[in-house]
Design an enzyme around this catalytic site. Structure first.
Site, PDB file in Angstrom:
ATOM      1  N   HIS A   1       1.238   5.510  12.332  1.00  0.00           N
ATOM      2  CA  HIS A   1       1.831   4.428  11.518  1.00  0.00           C
ATOM      3  C   HIS A   1       3.217   4.110  12.060  1.00  0.00           C
ATOM      4  O   HIS A   1       3.824   4.887  12.782  1.00  0.00           O
ATOM      5  CB  HIS A   1       1.934   4.878  10.053  1.00  0.00           C
ATOM      6  CG  HIS A   1       0.637   4.785   9.316  1.00  0.00           C
ATOM      7  ND1 HIS A   1       0.413   3.860   8.324  1.00  0.00           N
ATOM      8  CD2 HIS A   1      -0.505   5.495   9.441  1.00  0.00           C
ATOM      9  CE1 HIS A   1      -0.824   4.013   7.868  1.00  0.00           C
ATOM     10  NE2 HIS A   1      -1.402   5.003   8.525  1.00  0.00           N
TER      11      HIS A   1
ATOM     12  N   ASP B   1      -4.764  -0.876   3.681  1.00  0.00           N
ATOM     13  CA  ASP B   1      -3.621  -0.133   4.216  1.00  0.00           C
ATOM     14  C   ASP B   1      -2.792   0.429   3.055  1.00  0.00           C
ATOM     15  O   ASP B   1      -2.469  -0.298   2.106  1.00  0.00           O
ATOM     16  CB  ASP B   1      -2.778  -1.111   5.063  1.00  0.00           C
ATOM     17  CG  ASP B   1      -1.712  -0.422   5.899  1.00  0.00           C
ATOM     18  OD1 ASP B   1      -1.910   0.747   6.278  1.00  0.00           O
ATOM     19  OD2 ASP B   1      -0.681  -1.077   6.186  1.00  0.00           O
TER      20      ASP B   1
END
Ligand code: 13P
Ligand code: ZN
Ligand code: NA
Length: 283
Positions: free
Chosen positions: A207, A81
């Site tokens: 996100h 990530d």
């Protein structure tokens, strides 16, 4: 073994749900996510930032996740990530990770493309899937801090060119969500998302999903979001329950006991997000 995100996200795109990506940090949080996803038959992505790999140790994280997949006969992706450093990403791919996000969103357009393109060429040799971001999310995710002035929404035309020239497998869009919780109600630019979806045919990634109301997440999924990233709400649930347990039992000192309420609280959030994503039973 650890799989790429490619097939999971393609299936989600075809069938109009989203795969949840949960940020994990240690054995307990991995157990919660994997056990719950397995129970509900949900595809899942376990995400970790560079700071998490440093904290836990990359070989430890990979080993725990590989074991979890094997014990449960449950393939899932361990994901990089918001990774930025090319040689760091390459070494993690060589160590067995097959799902990456290269975050070059802070660079100008052409440089962002060059960096991501290089990462795509490398990753695809290993069948690792690549996510990248165009535009820039605000808020804070570990060491990544972006204030409002630096944040920028994704331009739909630029997104089309970006996807074509980089060859990425999924695109993280900036449409108003932010890392962390929101002061007041978050506003998502659904019109922009619809335009991006019209121009871009790969799976889109949301996100900053912590703090976004259920209906807004569902609407974004109906408009092409295929991966929903959740970190902060899990951390809050876990740590609040831990604090509460120590308040009730100030002499507690056995992690096998005091971790249980924290894990149970985190599990509730994982279940809720899987339900919102519509991913249960989609394995
Ligand atoms: P939140 O902390 O807002 O859930 O964002 C998570 C995220 O985007 C991880 O990449
Ligand atoms: Zn993020
Ligand atoms: Na958020």
């Amino acid at each position: 073994y650890l799989i790429s995100s490619q097939e999971m996200l393609k299936k989600a795109q075809r069938e109009q749900y989203a795969v949840p990506a949960f940020n994990i940090h240690n054995l307990e949080t991995i157990q919660v996510v994997v056990d719950t996803a397995k129970e509900l038959g949900s595809p899942v992505i376990l995400a970790a930032t560079p700071a998490t790999y440093s904290y836990a140790g990359t070989p430890y994280l990979i080993s725990i996740c590989k074991q979890a997949a094997e014990i449960h006969h449950f393939p899932f992706a361990l994901h990089l990530d918001h990774h930025e450093n090319l040689s760091d990403i390459k070494s993690k791919i060589e160590a067995g990770i097959r799902s990456i996000m290269i975050d070059a969103s802070h660079y100008p357009f052409e440089e962002n493309i060059d960096i991501v393109r290089e990462m795509v060429v490398f990753s695809h040799k290993y069948n690792a899937s690549v996510e990248a971001e165009l535009g820039r999310l605000g808020g804070q995710e570990d060491d990544l801090i972006v204030d409002d002035k630096q944040s920028a929404f994704t331009d739909p035309d630029a997104a089309k060119e970006y996807v074509e020239r980089t060859g990425i497998d999924s695109l993280a869009v900036a449409i108003g969500s932010a890392h962390g919780l929101y002061k007041g109600e978050p506003k998502l630019d659904f019109q922009r998302l619809a335009k991006i979806r019209d121009k871009v045919d790969i799976p889109l990634v949301l996100h900053g999903a912590s703090g976004i109301p259920e209906e807004m997440v569902k609407k974004s999924i109906s408009l092409g979001i295929c991966k929903v990233n959740v970190a902060t709400e899990l951390k809050i649930a876990f740590s609040d329950a831990l604090k509460q347990d120590f308040n009730i039992h100030p002499d507690a000192n056995d992690p096998r006991h005091y971790m249980q309420p924290a894990k149970a609280a985190m599990k509730k959030i994982v279940e809720e997000k899987i339900r919102i994503c519509g991913s249960a039973g989609k394995l």
